[in-house]
Design an enzyme around this catalytic site. Structure first.
Site, PDB file in Angstrom:
ATOM      1  N   ASP A 243      -2.472 -11.031   5.149  1.00  0.00           N
ATOM      2  CA  ASP A 243      -1.076 -11.198   5.574  1.00  0.00           C
ATOM      3  C   ASP A 243      -1.024 -11.614   7.050  1.00  0.00           C
ATOM      4  OD1 ASP A 243       1.247 -11.243   4.176  1.00  0.00           O
ATOM      5  OD2 ASP A 243       1.491  -9.069   4.045  1.00  0.00           O
TER       6      ASP A 243
ATOM      7  N   GLN B 191       2.547  -4.575   0.596  1.00  0.00           N
ATOM      8  CA  GLN B 191       3.902  -5.137   0.598  1.00  0.00           C
ATOM      9  C   GLN B 191       4.827  -4.291   1.478  1.00  0.00           C
ATOM     10  OE1 GLN B 191       4.873  -8.080  -0.869  1.00  0.00           O
ATOM     11  NE2 GLN B 191       6.865  -7.780   0.076  1.00  0.00           N
TER      12      GLN B 191
ATOM     13  N   LYS C  74       3.634 -13.235  -6.184  1.00  0.00           N
ATOM     14  CA  LYS C  74       2.331 -13.380  -5.517  1.00  0.00           C
ATOM     15  C   LYS C  74       1.190 -13.225  -6.533  1.00  0.00           C
ATOM     16  CE  LYS C  74       4.101 -11.796  -1.080  1.00  0.00           C
ATOM     17  NZ  LYS C  74       4.260 -10.683  -0.127  1.00  0.00           N
TER      18      LYS C  74
END
Ligand code: NAP
Length: 293
Positions: free
Chosen positions: A119, A96, A52
């Protein structure tokens, strides 16, 4: 049989995002800015986060990583998120997952400012998606929709069977595919661990989205001839012949299923790369929205 090549599609979208990021920087004098938080050192999470960060920098974003030890308290993590929420420079915040068991993931997700929720897991983002308002879409479902679109897969009026009902994949992708959009307008069936006669249902699918978290679960006899299969699963399987000691496989038994499909996404090289596209698109949107406030 055609391959839904996530690498090729992702390159296409990343070029588009890079052009827009350059324009954003020209107009504002700043780069879209993503901050990722990683707790502990889970091998798979390390790989995803590295990828990412690399992709963010490649498209011209500023990308920072904040690391915490496994033993970090929930309070410290929430305090850091609060700080990033207030930081005017930061456009997107990504924590994460998974987090260690002593930290409440839901609480953490709820603490991220909806304006920086790249997200797409915050209830406000999910609620907006539910009623069709523009918002940050959960990155993996977003990537799947873009992959289907890139390959011109006809979805209107098709029967789509989604295997799995998680909050981050199965449920949101079911919703997106049923919406009156393109891609969309599918008739959707969601299946899960309590579904009876699973293979009778999967054999009816024109489009199968497989997100159940079990390596090689989808076998040849569960798929109709000519179906489109999207494999969301990612698993590390021990493999002595590889330098890394493992190889990646999906939820689909690719060798068996691929010959029956009109299109299939591989693992690796499929949905995983498109998830990053979803994240990059959300970060760019967050930056633009904050500029236009
Ligand atoms: P999850 O939270 O573990 O959910 C799995 C879902 O599958 C659950 O809804 C479960 O049903 C259902 N299920 C389990 N066994 C089943 C069976 N025998 N028949 C039908 N349904 C069954 O998983 P997830 O987070 O959605 O992730 C799924 C997979 O995708 C994992 O391999 C994960 O690593 C991968 N993933 C990949 C990406 C990417 O970027 N490519 C992103 C996210 C996740 P119940 O609800 O009844 O338990």
């Amino acid at each position: 049989m055609g391959i839904l090549d996530g690498k090729k599609a992702a390159e296409h979208f990343k070029e588009q995002i890079a052009r827009e990021a350059t324009e954003f920087t020209r107009l504002t004098g700043k780069k879209p800015y993503l901050v990722t938080i990683l707790v502990g050192n889970n091998g798979a999470s390390e790989t995803y986060v590295a990828s990412k960060l690399r992709s963010s920098e490649k498209v011209g974003f500023r990308a920072d990583l904040i690391r915490f030890d496994d033993s970090v308290t929930e309070a410290v993590l929430l305090e850091k998120i609060g700080e990033l929420n207030r930081d005017e420079e930061v456009d997107g915040i990504l924590v994460q997952l998974p987090l260690p068991a002593h930290i409440d993931e839901k609480k953490v997700i709820m603490h991220i400012s909806p304006a920086k929720d790249v997200d797409g897991f915050h209830p406000e983002s999910l609620g907006k998606m539910l009623i069709g308002l523009p918002t940050f879409l959960p990155a993996t479902p977003y990537g799947i929709m873009e992959l289907l679109d890139y390959y011109g897969i006809e979805t209107e009026g098709k029967h789509c069977v989604v295997m799995g009902r998680s909050n981050i994949v199965g449920t949101p992708v079911s919703l997106l595919l049923s919406r009156p959009t393109r891609p969309g307008n599918c008739t959707v069936t969601i299946t899960h661990s309590r579904t009876r006669h699973l293979e009778r249902i999967t054999r009816q699918a024109d489009i199968l989205i497989v997100a159940i978290g079990k390596p090689g679960f989808l076998r040849e006899d569960m798929v109709k001839e000519g179906a489109v299969v999207v494999d969301v699963g990612i698993h590390r399987i021990a493999d002595e012949s590889r330098k890394s000691g493992y190889r990646l496989v999906g939820d689909v038994n690719f060798e068996e299923v691929a010959p029956r499909c009109s299109f299939i996404s591989p693992v690796p090289g499929g949905v995983g790369l498109m998830t990053i596209v979803g994240l990059l698109k959300n970060t760019l949107l967050a930056a633009k929205q904050r500029r236009d406030r």
